[in-house]
Scaffold this motif. Structure first.
Motif, PDB file in Angstrom:
ATOM      1  N   GLY A 153       0.890  -1.207   0.024  1.00 43.76           N
ATOM      2  CA  GLY A 153      -0.085  -0.262   0.047  1.00 43.76           C
ATOM      3  C   GLY A 153       0.755   1.333   0.040  1.00 43.76           C
ATOM      4  O   GLY A 153       0.524   2.209  -0.592  1.00 43.76           O
ATOM      5  N   LEU A 154       1.941   1.298   0.766  1.00 41.32           N
ATOM      6  CA  LEU A 154       2.818   2.431   0.898  1.00 41.32           C
ATOM      7  C   LEU A 154       3.552   2.606  -0.245  1.00 41.32           C
ATOM      8  O   LEU A 154       3.683   3.714  -0.750  1.00 41.32           O
ATOM      9  N   VAL A 155       3.707   1.603  -1.233  1.00 44.64           N
ATOM     10  CA  VAL A 155       4.289   2.021  -2.453  1.00 44.64           C
ATOM     11  C   VAL A 155       3.256   2.295  -3.452  1.00 44.64           C
ATOM     12  O   VAL A 155       3.833   2.968  -4.630  1.00 44.64           O
ATOM     13  N   ALA A 156       2.170   1.483  -3.420  1.00 43.68           N
ATOM     14  CA  ALA A 156       1.266   1.814  -4.648  1.00 43.68           C
ATOM     15  C   ALA A 156       0.749   3.513  -4.522  1.00 43.68           C
ATOM     16  O   ALA A 156       0.470   3.807  -5.476  1.00 43.68           O
ATOM     17  N   TRP A 157       0.606   3.882  -3.277  1.00 44.56           N
ATOM     18  CA  TRP A 157       0.058   5.370  -3.268  1.00 44.56           C
ATOM     19  C   TRP A 157       1.174   6.049  -3.858  1.00 44.56           C
ATOM     20  O   TRP A 157       0.537   7.275  -4.715  1.00 44.56           O
ATOM     21  N   PRO A 158       2.495   6.169  -3.576  1.00 44.19           N
ATOM     22  CA  PRO A 158       3.351   7.183  -4.159  1.00 44.19           C
ATOM     23  C   PRO A 158       3.591   6.805  -5.714  1.00 44.19           C
ATOM     24  O   PRO A 158       4.092   7.971  -6.454  1.00 44.19           O
ATOM     25  N   ALA A 159       3.177   5.857  -5.927  1.00 42.16           N
ATOM     26  CA  ALA A 159       3.422   5.305  -7.400  1.00 42.16           C
ATOM     27  C   ALA A 159       2.280   5.846  -8.337  1.00 42.16           C
ATOM     28  O   ALA A 159       2.407   5.660  -9.779  1.00 42.16           O
ATOM     29  N   GLY A 160       1.263   6.553  -7.797  1.00 41.97           N
ATOM     30  CA  GLY A 160       0.272   6.915  -8.427  1.00 41.97           C
ATOM     31  C   GLY A 160      -0.936   6.605  -8.418  1.00 41.97           C
ATOM     32  O   GLY A 160      -1.990   6.984  -8.970  1.00 41.97           O
ATOM     33  N   MET A 161      -1.041   5.602  -7.532  1.00 40.55           N
ATOM     34  CA  MET A 161      -2.357   4.926  -7.328  1.00 40.55           C
ATOM     35  C   MET A 161      -3.368   5.782  -6.227  1.00 40.55           C
ATOM     36  O   MET A 161      -2.870   6.019  -5.275  1.00 40.55           O
ATOM     37  N   PRO A 162      -4.599   5.757  -6.496  1.00 39.30           N
ATOM     38  CA  PRO A 162      -5.320   6.821  -5.549  1.00 39.30           C
ATOM     39  C   PRO A 162      -5.279   6.186  -4.133  1.00 39.30           C
ATOM     40  O   PRO A 162      -4.984   4.905  -3.963  1.00 39.30           O
ATOM     41  N   ALA A 163      -5.429   6.916  -3.095  1.00 42.06           N
ATOM     42  CA  ALA A 163      -5.363   6.631  -1.721  1.00 42.06           C
ATOM     43  C   ALA A 163      -6.246   5.440  -1.239  1.00 42.06           C
ATOM     44  O   ALA A 163      -5.842   4.254  -0.647  1.00 42.06           O
ATOM     45  N   LEU A 164      -7.487   5.352  -1.929  1.00 46.41           N
ATOM     46  CA  LEU A 164      -8.546   4.292  -1.436  1.00 46.41           C
ATOM     47  C   LEU A 164      -8.249   3.218  -2.496  1.00 46.41           C
ATOM     48  O   LEU A 164      -8.156   2.086  -1.610  1.00 46.41           O
ATOM     49  N   GLY A 165      -7.506   3.329  -3.532  1.00 38.81           N
ATOM     50  CA  GLY A 165      -7.102   2.202  -4.341  1.00 38.81           C
ATOM     51  C   GLY A 165      -5.871   1.374  -3.442  1.00 38.81           C
ATOM     52  O   GLY A 165      -5.754   0.162  -3.316  1.00 38.81           O
ATOM     53  N   ALA A 166      -4.987   2.364  -3.126  1.00 40.89           N
ATOM     54  CA  ALA A 166      -3.771   1.611  -2.643  1.00 40.89           C
ATOM     55  C   ALA A 166      -4.233   0.966  -1.369  1.00 40.89           C
ATOM     56  O   ALA A 166      -3.550  -0.143  -0.947  1.00 40.89           O
ATOM     57  N   LEU A 167      -5.230   1.430  -0.467  1.00 39.52           N
ATOM     58  CA  LEU A 167      -5.619   0.961   0.733  1.00 39.52           C
ATOM     59  C   LEU A 167      -6.157  -0.403   0.408  1.00 39.52           C
ATOM     60  O   LEU A 167      -6.091  -1.549   1.007  1.00 39.52           O
ATOM     61  N   ALA A 168      -7.125  -0.514  -0.758  1.00 33.92           N
ATOM     62  CA  ALA A 168      -7.746  -1.591  -1.074  1.00 33.92           C
ATOM     63  C   ALA A 168      -6.651  -2.835  -1.558  1.00 33.92           C
ATOM     64  O   ALA A 168      -6.888  -4.024  -1.395  1.00 33.92           O
ATOM     65  N   ALA A 169      -5.782  -2.325  -2.230  1.00 31.39           N
ATOM     66  CA  ALA A 169      -4.635  -3.323  -2.797  1.00 31.39           C
ATOM     67  C   ALA A 169      -3.898  -3.729  -1.596  1.00 31.39           C
ATOM     68  O   ALA A 169      -3.765  -5.023  -1.749  1.00 31.39           O
ATOM     69  N   ALA A 170      -3.942  -2.978  -0.342  1.00 30.17           N
ATOM     70  CA  ALA A 170      -2.890  -3.560   0.798  1.00 30.17           C
ATOM     71  C   ALA A 170      -3.900  -4.532   1.401  1.00 30.17           C
ATOM     72  O   ALA A 170      -3.547  -5.479   1.671  1.00 30.17           O
ATOM     73  N   ALA A 171      -5.010  -4.199   1.412  1.00 32.98           N
ATOM     74  CA  ALA A 171      -6.097  -5.292   2.054  1.00 32.98           C
ATOM     75  C   ALA A 171      -6.040  -6.475   1.329  1.00 32.98           C
ATOM     76  O   ALA A 171      -5.928  -7.585   1.944  1.00 32.98           O
ATOM     77  N   PHE A 172      -6.365  -6.562   0.012  1.00 34.78           N
ATOM     78  CA  PHE A 172      -6.147  -7.644  -0.784  1.00 34.78           C
ATOM     79  C   PHE A 172      -5.264  -8.424  -0.651  1.00 34.78           C
ATOM     80  O   PHE A 172      -5.062  -9.617  -0.384  1.00 34.78           O
ATOM     81  N   LEU A 173      -3.859  -7.914  -0.735  1.00 35.36           N
ATOM     82  CA  LEU A 173      -2.644  -8.438  -0.845  1.00 35.36           C
ATOM     83  C   LEU A 173      -2.465  -9.285   0.562  1.00 35.36           C
ATOM     84  O   LEU A 173      -1.826 -10.286   0.629  1.00 35.36           O
ATOM     85  N   THR A 174      -2.940  -8.222   1.837  1.00 33.48           N
ATOM     86  CA  THR A 174      -2.558  -8.860   2.961  1.00 33.48           C
ATOM     87  C   THR A 174      -3.526 -10.150   3.098  1.00 33.48           C
ATOM     88  O   THR A 174      -3.127 -11.336   3.677  1.00 33.48           O
ATOM     89  N   ALA A 175      -4.620 -10.189   2.664  1.00 34.09           N
ATOM     90  CA  ALA A 175      -5.455 -11.323   2.749  1.00 34.09           C
ATOM     91  C   ALA A 175      -5.109 -12.700   1.840  1.00 34.09           C
ATOM     92  O   ALA A 175      -5.014 -13.723   2.301  1.00 34.09           O
ATOM     93  N   ALA A 176      -4.786 -12.167   0.693  1.00 34.87           N
ATOM     94  CA  ALA A 176      -4.081 -13.283  -0.077  1.00 34.87           C
ATOM     95  C   ALA A 176      -2.956 -13.946   0.374  1.00 34.87           C
ATOM     96  O   ALA A 176      -2.703 -15.129   0.391  1.00 34.87           O
ATOM     97  N   SER A 177      -2.027 -13.267   0.838  1.00 30.66           N
ATOM     98  CA  SER A 177      -0.653 -13.627   0.989  1.00 30.66           C
ATOM     99  C   SER A 177      -0.931 -14.406   2.657  1.00 30.66           C
ATOM    100  O   SER A 177      -0.142 -15.310   2.799  1.00 30.66           O
ATOM    101  N   GLY A 178      -1.830 -13.867   3.375  1.00 24.00           N
ATOM    102  CA  GLY A 178      -2.039 -14.606   4.489  1.00 24.00           C
ATOM    103  C   GLY A 178      -2.736 -15.612   4.381  1.00 24.00           C
ATOM    104  O   GLY A 178      -2.168 -16.752   5.341  1.00 24.00           O
ATOM    105  N   PHE A 179      -3.403 -15.880   3.406  1.00 23.94           N
ATOM    106  CA  PHE A 179      -4.093 -17.205   2.945  1.00 23.94           C
ATOM    107  C   PHE A 179      -2.836 -18.370   2.610  1.00 23.94           C
ATOM    108  O   PHE A 179      -3.054 -19.270   3.393  1.00 23.94           O
ATOM    109  N   PHE A 180      -2.053 -17.791   2.080  1.00 21.91           N
ATOM    110  CA  PHE A 180      -0.858 -18.769   1.511  1.00 21.91           C
ATOM    111  C   PHE A 180      -0.106 -18.898   2.499  1.00 21.91           C
ATOM    112  O   PHE A 180       0.594 -20.174   2.855  1.00 21.91           O
TER     113      PHE A 180
END
Length: 410
Positions: A153-180
């Motif tokens: 999430g912290l990398v996605a936001w400075p890279a140009g992704m909207p804050a809400l999108g970066a937060l959603a990406a961070a949540a999704f990746l946390t859930a996916a990586s947490g599952f694995f």
């Protein structure tokens, strides 16, 4: 070259679980380029898709090597693969960040951004899952998952992704990586539990042997301890009387001789009791031990009225067969049948662990050789070997007119 079924069948249960776990994670790692490849070849031209798959394939290869070394570490064969873990973590982070930056600022249109986004998500999710295999403390696994999720999430936001999108990406990746990662932790726990149970079963078998030896030692000590002390005292008294030329010395030595003979008789009784096995007790014990080990055991047939020497010989067959089922092969079911055709008794022990040789072929093995000696003493025979359909069969036949077995230590 043996057949694949034979190769698999010769493995112990813990080895099968380890092989299954190892190849499961290899296939999980291979699903990463599959997911990315399906997205890539469906959205961009083939040349760009093939070029994109090169770093992905390198990441997968590193992940598979790391997973294999981590499982070796789990089984105690190698040290913890710290360098590989750090390397996989660095490659995962570098590949994910590169894909994210190129998706936001690189050449190409929306299709290219979609493909690079899949690289970003899949690389992080699978990479964290593979790294969790080699992490010792589960709290560190949680930190690993949260760290990569927050970092995404912290990398996605400075890279140009909207804050809400970066937060959603961070949540999704946390859930996916947490599952694995959770899958990895559970697989490691299950593998350790299977090895621990197998070790406990071996320990139980060794303790049973040690307990029987201690019992025999205690019985022998109880029989011989007092008698040897009396023999020593009377011998000393006889020496003193002989030196004084007293006739009572002869009486004392006669008493010593009587006690020695009595001791010899008692030792024979102890050895006879130790070596004599009751068939009904052995059948009951075999059923209990095998069921406790997770092996379904069925016993049929009666033992009433069998001569003592026949019961003793067949009891040893049951005892040895039960030990073989526990220590060799990977049996799930065992059947013990006692049949009484005219003039003889036939004991059959069958189990579905024929791929393990039970320490012998049809004619070899010290355990079976010992059984044949015991059975031959009562006119019996023993036949053992694979019976087809993945089963191992042991058949002992003793005539009801068996001659008495030779006593031990006679």
């Amino acid at each position: 070259m043996g057949s694949p079924g034979g190769w698999w069948g010769r493995k112990s249960t813990p080895a099968k679980v380890e092989t299954y776990t190892r190849w499961s994670f290899h296939f999980i790692a291979l699903s990463e380029p599959t997911v990315i490849g399906v997205t890539a070849f469906g959205h961009v031209e083939a040349r760009f898709a093939l070029l994109l798959m090169v770093p992905v394939a390198a990441h997968v290869a590193l992940a598979m090597v790391t997973a294999s070394r981590a499982l070796d570490w789990t089984c105690g064969r190698r040290p913890q693969p710290l360098r590989l873990l750090w390397a996989l973590g660095a490659v995962t982070a570098a590949l994910a960040v590169t894909a994210l930056v190129l998706s936001r600022h690189g050449p190409g249109g929306e299709d290219t951004a979609t493909v690079l986004g899949s690289v970003f998500g899949a690389t992080l999710s699978y990479g964290v899952g593979m790294m969790a295999l080699g992490v010792k403390d589960r709290r560190n696994v949680v930190r690993l998952v949260l760290g990569y999720g927050a970092g995404a999430g912290l990398v996605a936001w400075p890279a140009g992704m909207p804050a809400l999108g970066a937060l959603a990406a961070a949540a999704f990746l946390t859930a996916a990586s947490g599952f694995f990662a959770a899958t990895s932790c559970f697989s490691v726990w299950l593998l350790k539990a299977v090895y621990a149970l197998d070790e406990a079963r071996e320990t139980r078998a060794r303790l049973a042997v040690a307990e029987e030896r201690l019992r025999f030692g205690r019985d022998l000590h109880d029989v011989m301890g007092r008698n040897l002390a009396v023999i020593a005292l009377k011998s000393e008294l006889a020496v003193q009387l002989a030196r004084r030329e007293r006739p009572e010395a002869v009486e004392q030595m006669i008493e010593v001789q009587r006690i020695a003979q009595e001791s010899q008789r008692e030792v024979r009784e102890v050895v006879r009791g130790y070596r004599r096995a009751d068939l009904e007790a052995e059948l009951h014990g075999a059923r209990g031990v095998l069921r406790a080990a997770g092996i379904d055991c069925e016993v049929s047939g009666g033992t009433d009225g069998l001569p003592a020497e026949v019961q003793s010989a067949l009891g040893w067959v049951v005892r040895e067969a039960t030990t073989n089922v526990l220590r060799h092969g990977d049996a799930k079911k065992c059947t013990v049948t006692v049949l009484r055709p005219e003039g003889r008794v036939v004991l059959t022990v069958r189990n579905d662990g024929a791929t393990a040789p039970h320490g012998s072929s049809r004619t070899g093995g010290t355990g079976l050789a010992g059984l044949r000696e015991r059975l031959s003493a009562v006119g019996g025979t023993l036949d053992a070997g694979e019976a087809g359909d993945g089963e191992f069969s042991l058949v002992a036949e003793v005539p009801l007119t068996a001659r008495p077995a030779l006593e031990v230590a006679s």
